[in-house]
Design a protein around this motif. Structure first.
Motif, PDB file in Angstrom:
ATOM      1  N   VAL A  56       0.840  -1.206   0.000  1.00  0.00           N
ATOM      2  CA  VAL A  56       0.000   0.000   0.000  1.00  0.00           C
ATOM      3  C   VAL A  56       0.872   1.252   0.000  1.00  0.00           C
ATOM      4  O   VAL A  56       0.593   2.216  -0.720  1.00  0.00           O
ATOM      5  CB  VAL A  56      -0.970  -0.011   1.207  1.00  0.00           C
ATOM      6  N   THR A  57       1.949   1.235   0.771  1.00  0.00           N
ATOM      7  CA  THR A  57       2.866   2.379   0.799  1.00  0.00           C
ATOM      8  C   THR A  57       3.467   2.613  -0.575  1.00  0.00           C
ATOM      9  O   THR A  57       3.545   3.756  -1.049  1.00  0.00           O
ATOM     10  CB  THR A  57       3.979   2.156   1.847  1.00  0.00           C
ATOM     11  N   ALA A  58       3.884   1.543  -1.248  1.00  0.00           N
ATOM     12  CA  ALA A  58       4.458   1.670  -2.591  1.00  0.00           C
ATOM     13  C   ALA A  58       3.417   2.176  -3.590  1.00  0.00           C
ATOM     14  O   ALA A  58       3.734   2.995  -4.464  1.00  0.00           O
ATOM     15  CB  ALA A  58       5.018   0.325  -3.042  1.00  0.00           C
ATOM     16  N   ALA A  59       2.172   1.714  -3.465  1.00  0.00           N
ATOM     17  CA  ALA A  59       1.120   2.148  -4.380  1.00  0.00           C
ATOM     18  C   ALA A  59       0.815   3.632  -4.212  1.00  0.00           C
ATOM     19  O   ALA A  59       0.679   4.368  -5.198  1.00  0.00           O
ATOM     20  CB  ALA A  59      -0.140   1.324  -4.139  1.00  0.00           C
ATOM     21  N   VAL A  60       0.718   4.095  -2.979  1.00  0.00           N
ATOM     22  CA  VAL A  60       0.434   5.514  -2.725  1.00  0.00           C
ATOM     23  C   VAL A  60       1.602   6.375  -3.191  1.00  0.00           C
ATOM     24  O   VAL A  60       1.412   7.453  -3.771  1.00  0.00           O
ATOM     25  CB  VAL A  60       0.102   5.742  -1.233  1.00  0.00           C
ATOM     26  N   LYS A  61       2.821   5.893  -2.980  1.00  0.00           N
ATOM     27  CA  LYS A  61       3.996   6.632  -3.443  1.00  0.00           C
ATOM     28  C   LYS A  61       3.996   6.728  -4.968  1.00  0.00           C
ATOM     29  O   LYS A  61       4.310   7.793  -5.528  1.00  0.00           O
ATOM     30  CB  LYS A  61       5.271   5.926  -2.965  1.00  0.00           C
ATOM     31  N   ALA A  62       3.606   5.656  -5.658  1.00  0.00           N
ATOM     32  CA  ALA A  62       3.537   5.681  -7.127  1.00  0.00           C
ATOM     33  C   ALA A  62       2.484   6.685  -7.601  1.00  0.00           C
ATOM     34  O   ALA A  62       2.696   7.409  -8.583  1.00  0.00           O
ATOM     35  CB  ALA A  62       3.212   4.294  -7.660  1.00  0.00           C
ATOM     36  N   ALA A  63       1.352   6.752  -6.896  1.00  0.00           N
ATOM     37  CA  ALA A  63       0.314   7.724  -7.251  1.00  0.00           C
ATOM     38  C   ALA A  63       0.813   9.146  -7.077  1.00  0.00           C
ATOM     39  O   ALA A  63       0.552  10.018  -7.917  1.00  0.00           O
ATOM     40  CB  ALA A  63      -0.934   7.488  -6.391  1.00  0.00           C
ATOM     41  N   ARG A  64       1.552   9.400  -6.007  1.00  0.00           N
ATOM     42  CA  ARG A  64       2.122  10.740  -5.791  1.00  0.00           C
ATOM     43  C   ARG A  64       3.081  11.118  -6.906  1.00  0.00           C
ATOM     44  O   ARG A  64       3.084  12.258  -7.374  1.00  0.00           O
ATOM     45  CB  ARG A  64       2.855  10.792  -4.457  1.00  0.00           C
ATOM     46  N   GLU A  65       3.909  10.149  -7.343  1.00  0.00           N
ATOM     47  CA  GLU A  65       4.884  10.420  -8.398  1.00  0.00           C
ATOM     48  C   GLU A  65       4.204  10.711  -9.728  1.00  0.00           C
ATOM     49  O   GLU A  65       4.624  11.608 -10.468  1.00  0.00           O
ATOM     50  CB  GLU A  65       5.844   9.239  -8.546  1.00  0.00           C
ATOM     51  N   VAL A  66       3.141   9.965 -10.041  1.00  0.00           N
ATOM     52  CA  VAL A  66       2.413  10.209 -11.292  1.00  0.00           C
ATOM     53  C   VAL A  66       1.814  11.612 -11.291  1.00  0.00           C
ATOM     54  O   VAL A  66       1.904  12.344 -12.281  1.00  0.00           O
ATOM     55  CB  VAL A  66       1.309   9.142 -11.506  1.00  0.00           C
ATOM     56  N   CYS A  67       1.219  12.001 -10.181  1.00  0.00           N
ATOM     57  CA  CYS A  67       0.589  13.327 -10.092  1.00  0.00           C
ATOM     58  C   CYS A  67       1.623  14.447 -10.074  1.00  0.00           C
ATOM     59  O   CYS A  67       1.349  15.548 -10.562  1.00  0.00           O
ATOM     60  CB  CYS A  67      -0.307  13.407  -8.865  1.00  0.00           C
TER      61      CYS A  67
END
Length: 166
Positions: A56-67
């Motif tokens: 979950v931490t990796a997924a949220v971090k990936a979302a932050r990077e995309v945005c």
């Protein structure tokens, strides 16, 4: 109810951006989409994912990077909740449980419907239609009922076992 080690909540502007974020989060790590809520006609979308704490931490971090790569950064909020309490999960998963229950009910009904169709096909193959089927009798009965309702046929009611007393 399925429990998750962590849940991640990401809120972004625009429905298309939210779809892109869900795709990236699911591709980056092994998380399951638990819910998506649209507010303001799809201009503000909340995504909720569940899984292990690291995933979950990796997924949220990936979302932050995309945005972060997009102009005007459409990400409004993101957070990871490790070890969510069961009371929190009641607010997130009821819609999922209801959808799963409906899918299960559809799967249960579907084999029954297939069996009845298969039985009908078998009976039609085994028993060819006879010329003197029940259809003419049913048509005649229907015609008699119509005539009775229109008053064209008078029905007499006789009671058996009763005698007129003088």
């Amino acid at each position: 109810m399925k429990s998750y080690e962590a849940i991640g909540v990401v809120e972004a502007q625009h429905f298309a951006t939210a779809l892109e974020l869900v795709d990236e989060m699911c591709k980056t790590s092994h998380v399951q989409l638990l819910g998506a809520e649209k507010y303001l006609g799809g201009r503000l979308v909340t995504l909720i994912v569940g899984g292990s704490i690291g995933s979950v931490t990796a997924a949220v971090k990936a979302a932050r990077e995309v945005c972060a790569k997009k102009p005007r950064n459409p990400l409004k909020m993101s957070l990871v909740i490790p070890k969510p309490h069961a009371e929190i999960m009641k607010f997130i998963i009821p819609a999922q449980l209801e959808a799963e229950a409906m899918e299960a009910a559809a799967e249960i009904r579907q084999p029954e419907q297939q069996e009845t169709v298969e039985e009908q096909v078998e009976t039609n193959i085994r028993q060819p239609k006879a010329e003197n089927s029940k259809q003419p009798v049913q048509k005649q009965a229907g015609a008699v009922q119509r005539q009775k309702s229109q008053g064209q046929i008078k029905t007499s009611s006789t009671s058996k076992g009763t005698k007129n007393k003088k």
